[in-house]
Design a protein around this motif. Structure first.
Motif, short mmCIF file in Angstrom:
data_model
loop_
_atom_site.label_atom_id
_atom_site.label_comp_id
_atom_site.label_asym_id
_atom_site.label_seq_id
_atom_site.Cartn_x
_atom_site.Cartn_y
_atom_site.Cartn_z
N MET A 1 -11.57 -2.38 15.67
CA MET A 1 -12.96 -2.35 15.99
C MET A 1 -13.75 -2.73 14.75
O MET A 1 -13.32 -2.47 13.64
CB MET A 1 -13.35 -0.95 16.47
N ALA A 2 -14.89 -3.31 14.95
CA ALA A 2 -15.72 -3.74 13.84
C ALA A 2 -16.24 -2.52 13.07
O ALA A 2 -16.31 -1.42 13.61
CB ALA A 2 -16.88 -4.57 14.36
N ASN A 3 -16.61 -2.73 11.83
CA ASN A 3 -17.12 -1.64 11.01
C ASN A 3 -18.46 -1.11 11.51
O ASN A 3 -18.77 0.05 11.32
CB ASN A 3 -17.26 -2.10 9.55
N LYS A 4 -19.25 -1.96 12.11
CA LYS A 4 -20.57 -1.56 12.57
C LYS A 4 -20.44 -0.66 13.80
O LYS A 4 -19.76 -1.00 14.76
CB LYS A 4 -21.39 -2.80 12.91
N GLN A 5 -21.11 0.48 13.76
CA GLN A 5 -21.07 1.40 14.88
C GLN A 5 -22.33 1.25 15.73
O GLN A 5 -23.39 0.87 15.22
CB GLN A 5 -20.96 2.83 14.39
N HIS A 6 -22.17 1.55 17.00
CA HIS A 6 -23.33 1.50 17.90
C HIS A 6 -24.28 2.62 17.51
O HIS A 6 -23.85 3.72 17.18
CB HIS A 6 -22.87 1.65 19.36
N PRO A 7 -25.60 2.38 17.58
CA PRO A 7 -26.56 3.40 17.17
C PRO A 7 -26.58 4.63 18.08
O PRO A 7 -27.03 5.70 17.65
CB PRO A 7 -27.91 2.68 17.20
N ASN A 8 -26.08 4.52 19.30
CA ASN A 8 -26.06 5.66 20.21
C ASN A 8 -24.68 6.30 20.20
O ASN A 8 -23.67 5.62 20.40
CB ASN A 8 -26.43 5.21 21.63
N LYS A 9 -24.62 7.60 19.99
CA LYS A 9 -23.33 8.29 19.84
C LYS A 9 -22.52 8.30 21.14
O LYS A 9 -21.29 8.24 21.09
CB LYS A 9 -23.53 9.70 19.32
N ALA A 13 -18.88 6.59 21.44
CA ALA A 13 -17.71 7.32 21.92
C ALA A 13 -17.00 6.54 23.03
O ALA A 13 -15.77 6.49 23.08
CB ALA A 13 -18.11 8.70 22.41
N ALA A 14 -17.77 5.91 23.92
CA ALA A 14 -17.18 5.11 24.99
C ALA A 14 -16.46 3.89 24.41
O ALA A 14 -15.39 3.49 24.90
CB ALA A 14 -18.24 4.68 25.99
N LEU A 15 -17.02 3.29 23.37
CA LEU A 15 -16.37 2.15 22.73
C LEU A 15 -15.06 2.57 22.05
O LEU A 15 -14.06 1.86 22.14
CB LEU A 15 -17.31 1.51 21.70
N GLU A 16 -15.07 3.73 21.43
CA GLU A 16 -13.85 4.24 20.80
C GLU A 16 -12.79 4.52 21.87
O GLU A 16 -11.60 4.28 21.65
CB GLU A 16 -14.16 5.48 19.98
N TYR A 17 -13.21 5.02 23.02
CA TYR A 17 -12.31 5.25 24.15
C TYR A 17 -11.68 3.93 24.60
O TYR A 17 -10.48 3.84 24.83
CB TYR A 17 -13.07 5.90 25.30
N VAL A 25 -13.39 -4.74 20.53
CA VAL A 25 -14.85 -4.74 20.46
C VAL A 25 -15.27 -5.83 19.48
O VAL A 25 -14.78 -5.88 18.35
CB VAL A 25 -15.39 -3.38 19.99
N LYS A 26 -16.15 -6.69 19.92
CA LYS A 26 -16.72 -7.73 19.05
C LYS A 26 -18.22 -7.49 18.96
O LYS A 26 -18.92 -7.50 19.97
CB LYS A 26 -16.48 -9.14 19.63
N VAL A 27 -18.70 -7.24 17.76
CA VAL A 27 -20.11 -6.97 17.53
C VAL A 27 -20.85 -8.29 17.36
O VAL A 27 -20.36 -9.21 16.72
CB VAL A 27 -20.31 -6.09 16.28
N GLY A 28 -22.03 -8.37 17.94
CA GLY A 28 -22.88 -9.56 17.81
C GLY A 28 -22.98 -10.32 19.10
O GLY A 28 -22.28 -10.05 20.07
N GLY A 34 -22.97 -6.25 21.52
CA GLY A 34 -21.62 -6.76 21.38
C GLY A 34 -20.94 -6.84 22.73
O GLY A 34 -21.58 -6.68 23.77
N LYS A 35 -19.63 -7.07 22.72
CA LYS A 35 -18.85 -7.17 23.95
C LYS A 35 -17.51 -6.48 23.75
O LYS A 35 -17.01 -6.40 22.63
CB LYS A 35 -18.60 -8.62 24.34
N ILE A 36 -16.94 -6.00 24.87
CA ILE A 36 -15.58 -5.50 24.83
C ILE A 36 -14.72 -6.44 25.66
O ILE A 36 -15.18 -7.00 26.66
CB ILE A 36 -15.47 -4.04 25.34
N TYR A 37 -13.49 -6.63 25.20
CA TYR A 37 -12.57 -7.58 25.83
C TYR A 37 -11.29 -6.86 26.25
O TYR A 37 -10.69 -6.14 25.46
CB TYR A 37 -12.21 -8.71 24.86
#
Length: 90
Positions: A1-9, A13-17, A25-28, A34-37
């Motif tokens: 996962m990218a170093n940048k974290q989503h501003p909403n916790k 958490a859903a992205l980490e799941y 996860v690709k940020v930008g 970003g997008k999840i693949y």
């Protein structure tokens, strides 16, 4: 996962799941945060429709957006095939 974290916790958490289930996860992007693949991105998996999901940077309802992310991940057909099913035959 990218170093940048989503501003909403909750969304973070859903992205980490999603990452624990093999999604990347690709940020930008042009509009989305970003997008999840899906790791199984193939044409048979619901026609590839749900193999990519956009992540909003400022959704109206962050809780629902986080639930939608988890739902997309959990409904992956290839992931469901890999999980063992319990049978009550006996």
């Amino acid at each position: 996962m990218a170093n940048k974290q989503h501003p909403n916790k909750e969304i973070q958490a859903a992205l980490e799941y999603a990452v624990t289930k093999g999604w990347s996860v690709k940020v930008g992007g042009s509009h989305a945060w970003g997008k999840i693949y899906c790791p199984y991105n193939d044409s048979e998996c619901r026609c590839g429709i749900f193999c990519i999901n956009s992540i909003s940077s400022t959704p109206r309802n962050p809780t629902n957006h986080a639930k939608q992310i988890r739902k997309v991940v959990d409904k992956c057909i290839r992931l469901e095939e890999k999980q063992p099913t319990t049978s009550n035959e006996g």
